[in-house]
Design a protein around this motif. Structure first.
Motif, mmCIF file in Angstrom:
data_model
loop_
_atom_site.group_PDB
_atom_site.id
_atom_site.type_symbol
_atom_site.label_atom_id
_atom_site.label_comp_id
_atom_site.label_asym_id
_atom_site.label_seq_id
_atom_site.Cartn_x
_atom_site.Cartn_y
_atom_site.Cartn_z
ATOM 1 N N UNK A 1 69.988 -21.752 35.764
ATOM 2 C CA UNK A 1 70.044 -22.036 34.333
ATOM 3 C C UNK A 1 70.424 -23.459 34.002
ATOM 4 N N UNK A 2 70.578 -24.314 35.041
ATOM 5 C CA UNK A 2 71.029 -25.671 34.748
ATOM 6 C C UNK A 2 69.980 -26.492 34.005
ATOM 7 N N UNK A 3 68.710 -26.342 34.428
ATOM 8 C CA UNK A 3 67.657 -27.074 33.717
ATOM 9 C C UNK A 3 67.456 -26.512 32.310
ATOM 10 N N UNK A 4 67.566 -25.191 32.201
ATOM 11 C CA UNK A 4 67.435 -24.562 30.887
ATOM 12 C C UNK A 4 68.486 -25.128 29.941
ATOM 13 N N UNK A 5 69.721 -25.251 30.436
ATOM 14 C CA UNK A 5 70.796 -25.782 29.607
ATOM 15 C C UNK A 5 70.470 -27.207 29.166
ATOM 16 N N UNK A 6 69.976 -28.006 30.126
ATOM 17 C CA UNK A 6 69.641 -29.395 29.807
ATOM 18 C C UNK A 6 68.613 -29.458 28.688
ATOM 19 N N UNK A 7 67.592 -28.604 28.802
ATOM 20 C CA UNK A 7 66.510 -28.637 27.815
ATOM 21 C C UNK A 7 66.926 -28.047 26.476
ATOM 22 N N UNK A 8 68.065 -27.369 26.454
ATOM 23 C CA UNK A 8 68.584 -26.896 25.165
ATOM 24 C C UNK A 8 69.141 -28.062 24.355
ATOM 25 N N UNK A 9 69.621 -29.087 25.070
ATOM 26 C CA UNK A 9 70.371 -30.140 24.400
ATOM 27 C C UNK A 9 69.489 -31.078 23.578
ATOM 28 N N UNK A 10 68.165 -31.118 23.880
ATOM 29 C CA UNK A 10 67.276 -31.885 22.996
ATOM 30 C C UNK A 10 66.182 -30.985 22.414
ATOM 31 N N UNK A 11 66.457 -29.714 22.428
ATOM 32 C CA UNK A 11 65.561 -28.702 21.838
ATOM 33 C C UNK A 11 64.171 -28.734 22.453
ATOM 34 N N UNK A 12 64.069 -29.053 23.740
ATOM 35 C CA UNK A 12 62.762 -28.995 24.390
ATOM 36 C C UNK A 12 62.339 -27.552 24.642
ATOM 37 N N UNK B 1 64.214 -46.161 22.831
ATOM 38 C CA UNK B 1 64.535 -45.452 21.588
ATOM 39 C C UNK B 1 66.009 -45.601 21.232
ATOM 40 N N UNK B 2 66.756 -46.310 22.068
ATOM 41 C CA UNK B 2 68.196 -46.499 21.879
ATOM 42 C C UNK B 2 68.908 -45.183 21.606
ATOM 43 N N UNK B 3 68.796 -44.258 22.553
ATOM 44 C CA UNK B 3 69.434 -42.955 22.355
ATOM 45 C C UNK B 3 70.928 -43.045 22.610
ATOM 46 N N UNK B 4 71.671 -42.014 22.235
ATOM 47 C CA UNK B 4 73.096 -41.955 22.555
ATOM 48 C C UNK B 4 73.311 -41.252 23.888
ATOM 49 N N UNK B 5 72.412 -40.289 24.151
ATOM 50 C CA UNK B 5 72.566 -39.461 25.341
ATOM 51 C C UNK B 5 71.276 -39.545 26.154
ATOM 52 N N UNK B 6 71.401 -39.545 27.469
ATOM 53 C CA UNK B 6 70.224 -39.520 28.329
ATOM 54 C C UNK B 6 70.309 -38.278 29.206
ATOM 55 N N UNK B 7 69.317 -37.383 29.049
ATOM 56 C CA UNK B 7 69.273 -36.182 29.881
ATOM 57 C C UNK B 7 68.344 -36.472 31.055
ATOM 58 N N UNK B 8 68.779 -36.125 32.253
ATOM 59 C CA UNK B 8 67.921 -36.369 33.420
ATOM 60 C C UNK B 8 67.770 -35.075 34.200
ATOM 61 N N UNK B 9 66.507 -34.654 34.327
ATOM 62 C CA UNK B 9 66.228 -33.369 34.984
ATOM 63 C C UNK B 9 65.751 -33.634 36.405
ATOM 64 N N UNK B 10 66.642 -33.610 37.365
ATOM 65 C CA UNK B 10 66.325 -33.932 38.754
ATOM 66 C C UNK B 10 65.451 -35.173 38.865
ATOM 67 N N UNK B 11 65.935 -36.300 38.389
ATOM 68 C CA UNK B 11 65.052 -37.479 38.262
ATOM 69 C C UNK B 11 64.618 -38.058 39.592
ATOM 70 N N UNK B 12 65.299 -37.726 40.679
ATOM 71 C CA UNK B 12 64.928 -38.343 41.955
ATOM 72 C C UNK B 12 64.301 -37.366 42.934
ATOM 73 N N UNK B 13 64.079 -36.122 42.490
ATOM 74 C CA UNK B 13 63.620 -35.126 43.461
ATOM 75 C C UNK B 13 62.213 -35.421 43.968
ATOM 76 N N UNK B 14 61.431 -36.205 43.216
ATOM 77 C CA UNK B 14 60.072 -36.498 43.674
ATOM 78 C C UNK B 14 59.983 -37.876 44.320
ATOM 79 N N UNK B 15 61.151 -38.500 44.587
ATOM 80 C CA UNK B 15 61.120 -39.891 45.039
ATOM 81 C C UNK B 15 61.620 -40.053 46.472
#
Lengths: 251, 284, 295
Positions: A43-54, A164-178
């Motif tokens: 549920x960790x990714x689900x939680x992340x995507x809740x925070x910007x209503x994705x 976009x000068x956001x306040x928060x940056x959500x990162x969903x496993x940003x390095x898993x494909x690198x």
């Protein structure tokens, strides 16, 4: 002074009949790096995507409880999710630049959201510098972003979000494909960005969580098992389950 | 053991023969049309109107008429089709209404062309009093190709990676702007090539325009969308079945068939080639 | 707030566009009924459907369309008998056997065949097939059931072949691998594993091919011969429903019983093809292959 930029209070989340998150209450500190860890499907990714209503994009989902961003409930009926997403940027698992030029990838968001930018060129440069990509691409700004390497693409995506000068940056496993070198670069970058941004990162990689985060939250089967200082979680966790996970006994 | 492989050989023989027969049928028809039709084709044939009760002269008014009707059909079918597909792929959530719309599109795709002709006659020509005209014929053909265009557009829109939409939305760009700036530009080549196959169909259909637009013979070119026109497919039918002298006009018939086949298959072939090129070039 | 309202308005505009197909379908049905139902002032439904005599221009006229329904039925059945083996076998060739290069060109061939205008195929049947049939079998006319069926089959093959190919292609690769791993030959794998798994898609393909054949107009108008009687052999002429509509509408005064009768034939044709399409839809859902499990 309240230093928590995002607060969750008794959040439940459902995909159709399936409950994906149960009774999550937690706060995210401003200008901190918080890592969300746990086995696949916890549920960790689900939680992340809740925070910007994705998660709005998925049919048949339901949210209960309160998620406050800067004191406002982002799931209140009068809130425009588009507004929220401008303040809460996101970087995805797989680099996903638009099939446009490098320059237009960065200028896309600011242009369309009607932000009045006095000098687009300098915003592009500033964003690319923040993402430590400027030196590599400054001569090829009008080339397609699809020509960049995977690591460069991911940093471009970070720059795109920063523009976009956001306040928060959500990162969903940003390095898993690198690859490891690109991963190291992104980790350095996160260290740098935390001065100006609140970063919440989902990761599969426990060393990564230990290296870059200030706080760590461990999720299991949709529950928040333990949430504490990263150091504490990785040296002396309170819950047996957390210890089993980080020592690699399951997951 | 040998028996097993013998059965396999016989089966493979049959299967390959079927593929061969189909290819030969297409090849045979096209070869036959070309060998019989090419001697008639000349600049005059394409640019001059028929003379002597259509037993001599060219087929220019029919070419012009077919162009008008096809362009009209595109003007109706393309916007309606693309917009429908955008609703279905980008906005619609699963539910009763979407199911009804999808069944409706499937049923529309199955309506026989002659029934479209009756509909055009009953609704556009008589009820709306457009008369037998370019307008009535274009509307009828436009709705005939609507399901094809919706299908092609849906497929093209779905092939745009979901990650593009997510990236755009996550920047705080609104849904419509995401569709307009990211999804549509990336889907457009696919939409157009897919739609071209529908357009070829519009150019070649006869039954829908028989009662709604097509004239047996008009010496002058249409001056408004309320005029009747000649059209290539109908011209073939008329010459082959009801002309003043069916045997004497055979060469003209073959020439007209060749022009029509050239136009329709030319359009289709271009679409097929562009599509193949795009598939190889695609980077996501 | 204004942006949200704008977004909602845009969504509803697209919704209205999406409704157009349903609206057109409704208009088709209502036009057919409006112009077709008045015929039942002159003839009962039973006499219309089962009447054996179609003499619309006699005085008094007689509007029995059974010979026309029978004509449609017979050419469709024969066309199916010809088109199904060819179409399905060609699909097997494309999806399972052909080398990549041939596969692509064969798919294009089938697409081009589908693109041939029906009037061109009708013309081909008239000037090539008919004289050949007439000479070879010493017939009074080459415009008959067998000719129409062959040409209709050519029209139905692309539909049958391309949809069957999609169905074969959708059979999970694991099924084939499992079969080969057990020592089955390619032939056994195709006939015992792949074909049964793709059966729902293939039946859909056959139904849609038949719907295509029964609704096709120009071919039966030009090559079926046009005799409105029950045929006695496959070399007899028939007058399928679409041919009757297309041939007679031009010479029928607006508002006459004959005019209404042609629209009523359109109704019958519409509901017949609708039935075929719904069965096809049902077949594709009912026997749907449950795909490979995901981990």
């Amino acid at each position: 002074m309240d230093s928590h930029i995002i607060k969750l209070h008794k959040v439940n989340f459902y995909y159709g009949q399936t409950q994906a998150l149960t009774d999550i209450s937690m706060n995210f500190g401003q200008n901190r790096v918080t890592a969300l860890i746990g086995p696949s499907g916890c549920g960790k990714s689900t939680l992340l995507r809740l925070l910007n209503r994705m998660n709005d994009l998925i049919d048949g989902t339901k949210v209960e409880g309160e998620i406050l961003f800067e004191g406002r409930n982002i799931y209140a009926p009068n809130i425009d999710p588009v507004e929220i997403r401008r303040k809460v940027g996101m970087v995805f698992q797989k680099p996903n630049p638009f099939p446009k030029t490098i320059y237009n990838n960065i200028s896309y968001g600011p242009k369309l959201t009607g932000v009045t930018v006095a000098d687009m060129d300098s915003l592009v440069e500033q964003s690319l510098r923040q993402a430590v990509l400027w030196d590599e691409v400054k001569d090829i700004l009008n080339k397609s972003a699809m020509n960049l390497s995977g690591g460069q693409q991911q940093r471009l995506c970070i720059a795109r979000a920063l523009a976009m000068k956001p306040d928060v940056l959500l990162m969903d496993e940003p390095t898993s494909a690198l690859d490891p070198i690109s991963t190291a670069k992104i980790e350095e970058l996160i260290e740098e960005l935390k001065k100006d941004y609140t970063i919440i990162i989902v990761t599969h990689n426990m060393q990564q969580a230990a290296r870059i985060s200030d706080e760590t939250a461990f999720f299991y089967l949709g529950n928040l098992v333990e949430y504490n200082k990263t150091e504490k979680i990785f040296t002396n966790p309170d819950v047996k389950q957390t210890e089993d996970y980080i020592t690699g006994r399951f997951g | 053991m040998r028996w097993r492989y013998l059965k396999q050989s016989v089966f493979f023989g049959l299967v390959s023969a079927s593929a061969l027969i189909i290819t030969l049928v297409l090849g045979g028809i096209i070869f036959y049309i070309i060998t019989n039709g090419y001697s008639v084709i000349s600049l005059d044939f394409i640019t001059k109107p028929p003379t002597d009760s259509m037993t001599k002269g060219g087929i220019m008014p029919a070419i012009i008429g077919t162009i008008y009707l096809t362009v009209g059909a595109i003007a109706i079918g393309l916007p309606f089709g693309i917009a429908s597909a955008i609703y279905l792929t980008e906005y619609a959530r699963q539910g009763k209404i979407v199911r009804i719309i999808k069944i409706g599109i499937n049923c529309l795709a199955g309506v026989p062309s002659v029934v479209f002709g009756l509909f055009g006659l009953g609704f556009f020509v008589i009820f709306l009093k457009f008369g037998s005209s370019i307008l009535a014929g274009s509307l009828t053909l436009g709705f005939l190709i609507l399901p094809t265009i919706i299908g092609a557009s849906e497929e093209a829109l779905k092939s745009v990676p979901q990650t593009f939409r997510e990236a755009s939305l996550s920047l705080g760009v609104s849904k419509w702007q995401t569709i307009y700036r990211i999804v549509l530009p990336n889907a457009l080549p696919g939409i157009l090539t897919g739609s071209i196959l529908g357009i070829g169909r519009a150019a070649g259909e006869t039954a829908p325009i028989m009662f709604t637009a097509a004239a047996f013979f008009t010496a002058k070119l249409p001056s408004s969308i309320f005029d009747e026109v000649m059209a290539l497919p109908y011209h073939i039918y008329v010459l082959a079945t009801a002309g003043t002298n069916i045997e004497a006009t055979r060469p003209i018939q073959f020439g007209t068939v060749l022009v029509l086949v050239g136009v329709v298959l030319g359009i289709d072939l271009i679409a097929i080639i562009i599509r193949g090129y795009m598939r190889r070039k695609k980077r996501w | 707030m204004t942006r949200r309202i704008k977004e909602i308005i845009i969504k509803y505009i697209f919704f209205l566009f999406a409704l157009v197909s349903v609206i057109v379908l409704g208009l088709i049905v209502s036009s057919l009924f409006r112009e077709g139902l008045p015929v039942f002032k002159s003839v009962s439904l039973k006499d219309f459907i089962f009447g054996m005599e179609w003499y619309p221009t006699y005085d008094p006229p007689s509007f029995g369309i059974f010979p026309l329904i029978f004509g449609s039925f017979i050419v469709t059945v024969f066309a199916t008998v010809i088109a199904v083996p060819l179409g399905v076998l060609a699909a097997i060739y494309i999806s399972e056997i052909a080398p990549q290069a041939i596969k692509e060109s064969l798919k294009s061939v089938i697409e081009l065949l589908a693109g041939l205008p029906s009037v061109v195929l009708g013309f081909f049947g008239m000037v090539i097939v008919a004289p050949w049939l007439q000479e070879t079998f010493d017939l009074p006319t080459g415009l008959n059931i067998i000719n129409a069926s062959v040409i209709l089959a050519i029209m139905a093959i692309p539909t049958i072949s391309s949809i069957s190919e999609d169905a074969l292609y959708a059979v999970p690769n694991e099924f084939k691998e499992a079969s080969y791993a057990l020592g089955a030959t390619k032939y056994e794998t195709i006939t015992k594993i792949i074909l049964p798994a793709a059966l729902s898609g293939i039946s859909t393909a056959v139904m849609l091919g038949m719907a295509r054949a029964i609704g096709e107009t120009m071919v039966v108008l030009m090559v079926a011969g046009g005799a409105a009687a029950i045929p006695e052999s496959i070399f007899d002429s028939v007058r399928p429903m679409p041919a009757s509509i297309a041939a007679e509408m031009g010479e029928t005064p607006y508002g006459s019983p004959h005019y209404h009768a042609l629209f009523a034939i359109g109704m019958v044709l519409f509901f017949l093809t609708l039935m075929f399409n719904l069965i096809a839809d049902y077949a594709s859902h009912k026997f749907r292959q449950t795909g490979s499990a995901t981990l």
